[in-house]
Design an enzyme around this catalytic site. Structure first.
Site, PDB file in Angstrom:
ATOM      1  CD  GLU A 185      40.883 -57.904  50.240  1.00 52.15           C
ATOM      2  OE1 GLU A 185      41.312 -58.624  51.149  1.00 52.15           O
ATOM      3  OE2 GLU A 185      41.430 -57.808  49.122  1.00 52.15           O
TER       4      GLU A 185
ATOM      5  CB  ALA B 281      44.314 -58.447  42.805  1.00 50.78           C
TER       6      ALA B 281
ATOM      7  CD  GLU C 157      39.808 -62.314  47.053  1.00 51.04           C
ATOM      8  OE1 GLU C 157      40.071 -61.098  47.068  1.00 51.04           O
ATOM      9  OE2 GLU C 157      38.695 -62.772  47.429  1.00 51.04           O
TER      10      GLU C 157
ATOM     11  N   GLY D 213      39.850 -57.263  45.843  1.00 51.12           N
ATOM     12  CA  GLY D 213      40.472 -56.064  46.369  1.00 51.12           C
ATOM     13  C   GLY D 213      39.588 -54.843  46.300  1.00 51.12           C
TER      14      GLY D 213
END
Length: 255
Positions: A113, A65, A133, A110
């Site tokens: 992901e 992110a 995270e 991310g």
């Protein structure tokens, strides 16, 4: 902006998507907009039968992110960022066409992901993948807590997420986090494999994907819980400290 940081090229029946937002392909607004355009292509262009997602940045698929952007957000705005990122990732996952993430280097947060939302993941021995995270006082918020256990099992998924460690390519192959380890040009091999798949009927490939997902698909209630908790982490204050420490390049001082 999105066109330059997420490039699309259709070669025959294969869509090649290239992430190019230096230095680390942070998944901020420009890449989110680009991935939304990719989802549009996959859903609307019947000539495209398979997609490959890769990176133009040496050693990085996507490092996660946009933490600098996250550091400016209150919980309500952060929820909006979560939803904006999730939307194209889920559309790519559900497009009904095989998608391949070609990973050569880091796929973290991310970035992992996004790759887990793809049908298959090709990587190299130099690749490192993970969901770090927890080090920011957060949890994965774009499906990571749901898709990782489906790929590697509950225990391994917990160990990876609780430690926040990066998993090297060889181990990732052994535990099922990636599907093929390439000795050489991973993008070229992924594109060649995609072209092989593109010779088959989309209807049959979609049916196979749907049947497998019916057995091991991501539950809607799990995605909802993840989405609620990732915002709660930011609201609690611990994530604010973790993000601030990351941006300042100092150790986080958690209570």
């Amino acid at each position: 902006m999105s066109e330059s940081v997420v490039r699309q090229e259709v070669v025959g029946r294969v869509l090649h998507v290239v992430l190019d937002r230096p230095p680390a392909n942070a998944l901020g607004a420009p890449i989110i907009e680009g991935l939304t355009a990719v989802a549009d292509t996959l859903e609307r262009d019947d000539t495209v039968k398979v997609a490959v997602i890769s990176s133009a940045i040496d050693g990085i698929f996507a490092a996660g992110a946009d933490i600098k952007q996250m550091g400016t957000l209150d919980p309500e705005s952060f929820a909006g960022y979560r939803d904006a990122l999730r939307a194209p990732v889920e559309r790519i996952n559900r497009c009904g066409k095989p998608t391949i993430a070609a990973i050569d280097g880091l796929a973290l947060g991310g970035g992992l992901e996004l790759s887990m939302a793809c049908t298959l993941r090709f990587a190299t021995a130099a690749s490192k993948v993970g969901l770090p995270e927890v080090k920011l006082g957060l949890i994965p918020g774009a499906g990571g807590t749901q898709r990782l256990p489906l790929l590697v099992g509950r225990g391994r998924a917990l160990e990876i997420m609780l430690s926040g460690r990066s998993v090297p390519g060889e181990e990732a192959l052994q535990i099922g986090l990636v599907d093929r380890l390439v000795d050489g040009d991973v993008v070229a091999e992924a594109l060649a494999y995609a072209e092989t798949l593109a010779a088959f009927p989309v209807t049959a490939m979609k049916a196979i994907i749907d049947c497998v997902d019916a057995v091991s698909g991501v539950p809607a209630d799990g995605m909802q819980l993840e989405g609620e908790l990732v915002v709660e982490m930011l609201a609690s204050g611990e994530a604010a400290e973790g993000i601030a420490a990351f941006i300042a390049r100092r150790p986080a001082a958690y209570a």
